[in-house]
Scaffold this motif. Structure first.
Motif, PDB file in Angstrom:
ATOM      1  N   VAL A   1      -2.235  19.848  13.428  1.00  0.00           N
ATOM      2  CA  VAL A   1      -1.989  21.221  12.979  1.00  0.00           C
ATOM      3  C   VAL A   1      -3.321  21.969  12.935  1.00  0.00           C
ATOM      4  O   VAL A   1      -4.332  21.441  12.454  1.00  0.00           O
ATOM      5  CB  VAL A   1      -1.325  21.239  11.590  1.00  0.00           C
ATOM      6  CG1 VAL A   1      -1.151  22.663  11.092  1.00  0.00           C
ATOM      7  CG2 VAL A   1       0.019  20.528  11.648  1.00  0.00           C
TER       8      VAL A   1
ATOM      9  N   ASP B   1       2.289  26.718   9.780  1.00  0.00           N
ATOM     10  CA  ASP B   1       1.649  25.614  10.488  1.00  0.00           C
ATOM     11  C   ASP B   1       1.932  25.742  11.972  1.00  0.00           C
ATOM     12  O   ASP B   1       3.099  25.767  12.395  1.00  0.00           O
ATOM     13  CB  ASP B   1       2.178  24.268   9.984  1.00  0.00           C
ATOM     14  CG  ASP B   1       1.572  23.868   8.651  1.00  0.00           C
ATOM     15  OD1 ASP B   1       0.614  24.536   8.217  1.00  0.00           O
ATOM     16  OD2 ASP B   1       2.047  22.896   8.056  1.00  0.00           O
ATOM     17  N   GLY B   2       0.866  25.824  12.764  1.00  0.00           N
ATOM     18  CA  GLY B   2       1.047  26.013  14.193  1.00  0.00           C
ATOM     19  C   GLY B   2      -0.164  25.556  14.960  1.00  0.00           C
ATOM     20  O   GLY B   2      -0.950  24.717  14.500  1.00  0.00           O
ATOM     21  N   SER B   3      -0.315  26.098  16.157  1.00  0.00           N
ATOM     22  CA  SER B   3      -1.426  25.722  17.023  1.00  0.00           C
ATOM     23  C   SER B   3      -2.151  26.964  17.506  1.00  0.00           C
ATOM     24  O   SER B   3      -1.539  27.995  17.799  1.00  0.00           O
ATOM     25  CB  SER B   3      -0.931  24.906  18.225  1.00  0.00           C
ATOM     26  OG  SER B   3      -0.036  25.664  19.012  1.00  0.00           O
TER      27      SER B   3
ATOM     28  N   GLY C   1       4.206  28.269  16.756  1.00  0.00           N
ATOM     29  CA  GLY C   1       4.672  27.032  16.146  1.00  0.00           C
ATOM     30  C   GLY C   1       5.881  26.501  16.888  1.00  0.00           C
ATOM     31  O   GLY C   1       6.335  27.078  17.882  1.00  0.00           O
ATOM     32  N   TRP C   2       6.427  25.391  16.408  1.00  0.00           N
ATOM     33  CA  TRP C   2       7.567  24.777  17.075  1.00  0.00           C
ATOM     34  C   TRP C   2       8.719  25.759  17.263  1.00  0.00           C
ATOM     35  O   TRP C   2       9.384  25.760  18.301  1.00  0.00           O
ATOM     36  CB  TRP C   2       8.071  23.575  16.286  1.00  0.00           C
ATOM     37  CG  TRP C   2       7.107  22.440  16.154  1.00  0.00           C
ATOM     38  CD1 TRP C   2       6.671  21.869  14.988  1.00  0.00           C
ATOM     39  CD2 TRP C   2       6.464  21.706  17.206  1.00  0.00           C
ATOM     40  NE1 TRP C   2       5.799  20.834  15.247  1.00  0.00           N
ATOM     41  CE2 TRP C   2       5.662  20.710  16.607  1.00  0.00           C
ATOM     42  CE3 TRP C   2       6.499  21.790  18.597  1.00  0.00           C
ATOM     43  CZ2 TRP C   2       4.895  19.816  17.346  1.00  0.00           C
ATOM     44  CZ3 TRP C   2       5.731  20.904  19.338  1.00  0.00           C
ATOM     45  CH2 TRP C   2       4.952  19.937  18.716  1.00  0.00           C
TER      46      TRP C   2
ATOM     47  N   THR D   1      12.329  21.295  11.282  1.00  0.00           N
ATOM     48  CA  THR D   1      11.207  20.479  11.738  1.00  0.00           C
ATOM     49  C   THR D   1      10.751  19.558  10.617  1.00  0.00           C
ATOM     50  O   THR D   1      10.899  19.868   9.429  1.00  0.00           O
ATOM     51  CB  THR D   1      10.015  21.350  12.173  1.00  0.00           C
ATOM     52  OG1 THR D   1       9.508  22.072  11.040  1.00  0.00           O
ATOM     53  CG2 THR D   1      10.427  22.349  13.241  1.00  0.00           C
TER      54      THR D   1
ATOM     55  N   ARG E   1       7.358  16.794   9.749  1.00  0.00           N
ATOM     56  CA  ARG E   1       6.107  16.126  10.101  1.00  0.00           C
ATOM     57  C   ARG E   1       5.963  14.921   9.181  1.00  0.00           C
ATOM     58  O   ARG E   1       6.033  15.048   7.955  1.00  0.00           O
ATOM     59  CB  ARG E   1       4.920  17.074   9.942  1.00  0.00           C
ATOM     60  CG  ARG E   1       3.583  16.481  10.381  1.00  0.00           C
ATOM     61  CD  ARG E   1       2.518  17.568  10.430  1.00  0.00           C
ATOM     62  NE  ARG E   1       1.222  17.055  10.844  1.00  0.00           N
ATOM     63  CZ  ARG E   1       0.253  16.704  10.004  1.00  0.00           C
ATOM     64  NH1 ARG E   1       0.448  16.822   8.690  1.00  0.00           N
ATOM     65  NH2 ARG E   1      -0.894  16.247  10.451  1.00  0.00           N
TER      66      ARG E   1
ATOM     67  N   ALA F   1       5.799  14.496  14.817  1.00  0.00           N
ATOM     68  CA  ALA F   1       6.590  15.683  14.473  1.00  0.00           C
ATOM     69  C   ALA F   1       7.948  15.579  15.127  1.00  0.00           C
ATOM     70  O   ALA F   1       8.071  15.094  16.262  1.00  0.00           O
ATOM     71  CB  ALA F   1       5.880  16.954  14.925  1.00  0.00           C
TER      72      ALA F   1
ATOM     73  N   ILE G   1      11.747  17.800  15.801  1.00  0.00           N
ATOM     74  CA  ILE G   1      12.494  19.054  15.776  1.00  0.00           C
ATOM     75  C   ILE G   1      13.948  18.707  16.094  1.00  0.00           C
ATOM     76  O   ILE G   1      14.217  17.965  17.043  1.00  0.00           O
ATOM     77  CB  ILE G   1      11.941  20.064  16.805  1.00  0.00           C
ATOM     78  CG1 ILE G   1      10.432  20.298  16.551  1.00  0.00           C
ATOM     79  CG2 ILE G   1      12.691  21.376  16.717  1.00  0.00           C
ATOM     80  CD1 ILE G   1       9.517  19.416  17.340  1.00  0.00           C
TER      81      ILE G   1
ATOM     82  N   PRO H   1       1.720  21.989  17.592  1.00  0.00           N
ATOM     83  CA  PRO H   1       2.944  22.764  17.336  1.00  0.00           C
ATOM     84  C   PRO H   1       3.006  24.026  18.199  1.00  0.00           C
ATOM     85  O   PRO H   1       2.266  24.978  17.976  1.00  0.00           O
ATOM     86  CB  PRO H   1       2.831  23.108  15.848  1.00  0.00           C
ATOM     87  CG  PRO H   1       1.954  22.048  15.281  1.00  0.00           C
ATOM     88  CD  PRO H   1       0.961  21.731  16.352  1.00  0.00           C
TER      89      PRO H   1
END
Length: 720
Positions: free
Chosen positions: A385, A405-407, A426-427, A460, A462, A476, A478, A506
């Motif tokens: 993350v 929370d993402g990338s 994110g996802w 999702t 984690r 992770a 989904i 993510p």
């Protein structure tokens, strides 16, 4: 060098709901096709190699020669058979239509660069097949380069590989290549007129243009080896092009053997980098390792070919990134601080022994640094993350609160301007470009309209699995909110685990939501060898430790089965490129654990890297075949050599593109032939071939859509 633009490695487009009946109804028809006919049987022409007293057999060595008269007919026969199976899966056509609809609904922005009042960006608009280069100025957007309108003789499509604008925004250097080959030809465009200048430069894959402050020319890297030969990426050279001159006469600034004071190996690439507002240039020598050797000299001296390069750091100093800020040189160092710290030295006297620590090591990995007028921006990694921090001109490091929370796909800054731009997603949140100002305020930049897909039905998680040696491995998942955890759900778990890269951060699932809609659990395992916890995590899955990579994936999958997310008869794994090592060795070590395996453009036979164009450069990561220890490491990761006759292997779909410059097609071809000959399960081993694509970089939206439809139909057919 902290880049003033960043590249995103291909965000996925969305895929909507497909009923579960799609695959259930298709099983009988497709299995009948598998029974009634089979793929062409590969010719056996065994070669024997002896390494340090051990002899290995290679029954399909002939596939390494793409001029062998049997190669293309066999490849075509394999793909024709694969098409006969996949195309007969019921509702595969419906899958494809839905994928095309949803991928076409999403606008993807892959790179940005801010230069004064101009904002350059690379974007694939909704409905478009390829990425374009655009500029926004005074509130108006204009297309500068549209590869879909460019034609190269004999090519199915053209891709925009790289680009970089001059510091004054007047010119842009960019690279184009045919059919996803990444074999770029460099062009220079006048932004005001939208027209190309006369000069072009060949052999510029990964050229990374770096401009002089006045925009009069740029440094670039050029390949010297012949295409499709093992020397393709060896002995690259750094050159300088002055605008308006003949590129054939561009001076060679650095190549192996040119400067006795700067000796380096054939696998290392010299790159000259600059930064707006600084009079200095950096010379970096890099290979597949994250560490680099670093030199510095005045930029004008470098352009004139008279630079006296002063060494800043060697590979043992473990510098993984550098950024210029005027007369200050900032260094991201892992030496004795494996999660990273930031050091500062004067550019004129860059002695590491006297460096000042600007940012101390913390519990989170410092992945990248980017300099802006208001401070230093730090991209952090926390077990997969992303986090964002900033070191302002005065005071200590501050946290920039991200909305979820993402990338972060990169941070684009200009040392002359405050703030930063970055892609964040994110996802379940599509990536878009965000801006952060000097006060730390975040806001969408308004470049990427949001797609209409509704993600409210998904959830999702984690969590961590305990590996067999006690290490906690993050993963992770989904899935649909109404999923029943009784072990009956299909699951698709992907992993990578090489180069210290944090693959699968993510990011919006896009097309993969099709699997989730069909009741599949989609997951990502952050196995050792990757970068989830920095360089220690990388080294824990490298060289002699490489078995940790695929065994971490196995241990995550066993955890998911114990926790009733899925079970072996419903479980599939997948990986691409170096992830082919991970899934290939998991397949050969535990064939009983999986119902299906997806090996996308994957390394399958790394012992034979000596015959491919991207092979020798991998030696620091995999080992050298000329060394007894390196041979043992390479043999351990070679899935092809670990296939055992009369073994009940799961269903496997292998994919390749014939123009792939990174993983030669013979890897998956040989693996497919070996599995087809060895398996006793009766389950399909399919080889899918794309004739006008490479590693996937530069593939059109349509090519990605079709591969996704094939992959998802195959997975659900085998796991439901």
């Amino acid at each position: 060098m902290a880049r003033r633009r960043w590249l995103m490695a291909g965000a996925a487009a969305g895929l909507g709901a497909i009923a579960a009946r799609t695959i259930a109804a298709g099983s009988v028809t497709a299995r009948a096709a598998t029974r009634s006919a089979g793929p062409p049987v590969a010719r056996i022409d065994t070669a024997h190699d002896t390494y340090f007293g051990e002899t290995l057999a290679d029954p399909y060595r002939w596939m390494e020669n793409d001029r062998d008269p049997g190669w293309l007919p066999w490849l075509k026969g394999q793909n024709d058979y694969t098409r006969s199976v996949l195309d007969r899966l019921p509702d595969r056509a419906t899958l494809l239509r839905r994928i095309e609809q949803l991928s076409g609904d999403q606008t993807l922005t892959a790179a940005v660069q801010r230069v004064g009042a101009r904002l350059f960006y690379e974007q694939r608009p909704a409905g478009a097949e390829t990425y374009r280069l655009c500029v926004r100025e005074a509130g108006h957007d204009r297309i500068l380069v549209d590869p879909s309108a460019i034609h190269i003789a004999g090519a199915g499509h053209v891709s925009l590989d790289w680009w970089g604008a001059s510091p004054d925004g007047r010119l842009v250097a960019y690279g184009l290549s045919p059919d996803g080959s990444e074999n770029s030809v460099a062009h220079v465009l006048d932004v005001a007129t939208g027209r190309d200048l006369p000069e072009t430069i060949p052999d510029t894959q990964g050229a990374d243009p770096q401009w002089l402050a006045d925009g009069s020319g740029f440094f670039y890297t050029q390949l010297t080896g012949r295409v499709d030969t093992p020397d393709r990426f060896l002995d690259a050279r750094a050159r300088f092009h002055r605008i308006g001159t003949d590129p054939a006469h561009d001076p060679i600034l650095m190549q192996r053997g040119l400067d006795a004071a700067v000796a380096f190996d054939r696998i290392q690439t010299p790159t000259v980098s600059t930064s707006p507002g600084s009079r200095w240039a950096l010379l970096t020598l890099t290979d597949i390792r994250p560490q680099q050797r670093l030199y510095i000299a005045p930029a004008l001296d470098a352009a004139a070919g008279r630079a006296h390069w002063v060494e800043v750091a060697g590979f043992d100093d473990e510098i993984v990134a550098a950024a210029l800020h005027g007369d200050e040189l900032l260094l991201l160092s892992n030496r004795d601080h494996p999660l990273g710290r930031v050091l500062s030295v004067p550019a004129a006297t860059p002695a590491l022994a006297g460096a000042t620590e600007r940012v101390a090591e913390t519990a989170q990995v410092i992945e990248a640094i980017a300099v802006a007028a208001d401070g230093l921006y730090l991209t952090m990694m926390d077990g997969g993350v992303a986090r964002l921090r900033k070191l302002p001109a005065r005071g200590g490091v501050i946290e920039i609160a991200l909305p979820f929370d993402g990338s972060i796909r990169g941070v684009a800054t200009d040392p002359r301007l405050p703030g930063a731009l970055f892609s964040y997603g994110g996802w379940l949140v599509p990536a878009e470009i965000w801006s952060v100002d000097a006060a730390g305020h975040l806001a969408p930049a308004g470049l990427s309209p949001k797609p209409t897909v509704d993600t409210g039905r998904y959830a999702t998680t984690r969590a961590f699995a305990t590996a067999r040696d006690g290490t906690r491995i993050p993963y992770a998942l989904i899935y649909r909110k109404d999923l029943r955890r009784d072990g009956s759900a299909p699951a698709f778990i992907q992993a990578y685990g090489s180069y210290g890269l944090t693959a699968y951060p993510p990011s919006f699932l896009g097309r993969m939501l099709a699997l989730v809609d069909a009741g599949c659990v989609v997951g990502f395992a952050y196995v050792r060898g990757g970068g989830a916890y920095g360089e220690p995590w990388h080294k824990a899955g490298q060289h002699a430790n490489k078995p940790n990579t695929w065994r971490d994936l196995i241990d995550v999958c066993e955890t998911l089965c114990r926790d009733r997310w899925t079970s072996p008869r419903h479980l599939a794994i997948g990986g691409r490129s170096a992830g082919g090592i991970t899934v290939g060795r998991a397949l050969t070590e535990r064939p009983d654990l999986f119902a299906a395996v997806i090996d996308g453009v994957g390394w399958s036979n790394p012992l034979r890297y000596v015959v491919e164009q991207n092979g020798y450069g991998e030696e620091p990561e995999w080992g050298a075949i000329s060394d007894p220890q390196g041979y043992r490491w390479l043999k351990a990761i070679d899935s092809y050599q670990h296939v055992v006759d009369h073994t009940a292997y799961p269903a496997v779909l292998l994919t390749t593109g014939v123009t792939d410059p990174r993983v030669a097609p013979f890897h998956v071809a040989k693996m497919a032939a070996r599995l087809q000959a060895a398996t006793s399960s009766g389950k399909p081993i399919l080889l899918r071939v794309d004739y006008d694509a490479g590693h996937g970089i530069g593939s059109t939206r349509g090519q990605q859509d079709r591969e996704a439809a094939d992959t998802y139909a195959f997975l659900l057919w085998q796991t439901r």
